[in-house]
Scaffold this motif. Sequence first.
Motif: not given
Length: 359
Positions: A176, A305, A354-356
Amino acid sequence: MSQVLEIDGSYLEGGGQILRNALSLSCILHRAIRVVNIRANRPNPGLSNQHLFGLNLLQNITGARVNGNHMKSTAVEFHPGAIKSGQYTVDTRTAASVALVLQAALPVLIFGRNTSELELIGGTNVGMAPQVDSMTEVLRPNLELFGVSFDFDLLRRGYYPRGGGHCKVVIPSVRNIKAVNLTQFGTVNEVCGWCFVAGKLPLRVAEDMKNAAEKVLNSVCPIQPQLESYKESSEVARDNGSGVILKAVTTEGCTLGSSALGERQVDGFALGKTAGEELASYLRDGVCVDCHVQDQLVIFMALASGTSKIRTTALTQHTRTAIHVAELMSGAKFYTEEVGTSGHIILCCDGVGYQNEQK
């Protein structure tokens, strides 16, 4: 999302940036888009070389279904698949900017499963685009505050009109992006720069750049600027070219830069003075992010984040355009806070975290 989001490419700046940012966010967020009126505010509307090569690269990275990916196309529809880490090559066969191709691909490839490699051939130091030196010396340190970085190996420079520059970029993936707070200037602890010529241009032109930039910077710097002047070897640069890249680093982690690129009739003193005066203005006013990096951080702020804040100059049209696309596609919220009467602002963004999905 199966619904196609339509984006008007003529909005505000109306150049290639809307397309680049929209395509990058499309790949990351898996949102199908249709971009219309592409580069409507330019003398030659539609896709040019550098935009087409960037589009095709993102198609390869995500296995996207694409309509409209041809020269001078004014509308593109893009349905991305999953981001695939790997080795990719782009050869523009012109002086099209490799920096702008990297600008589109970098935020996408950091969300792959593994480290990726890009081999880029084209223009490294050309007009209407960041010089690759600015990408490595100024943009990269700013991105590292977000937890994003890349390795860059410049093998050969490419100038207008022939291009032929060659570089390799290694891009590690991330889970992230961290929010940043760049609102405290601190004190200047490093000022450096590179003044270069290539081809048939004499070394004295680079020395003129250095002397002019030093003269300006000495009036505002608490430390002695460390500027280099040199002539590129024929192995690194085949054609005539010239330019100057300056940067300053502060105790609070701010990295600011300025640059100037030589045209056909090169005035070394004028180039050095132009770049020197721009950097001097940032140092004098305590700006934390310069006006060239400002717009390039928008995607990373939107995806981060937490809440990011950067103290910067009045927003450029490029930045306003980037914010419009980021808010439209990601749902991130940008807002500004005034800083006294200087005309500078603090640009804030509540990122979407957003998270990978592949990490």
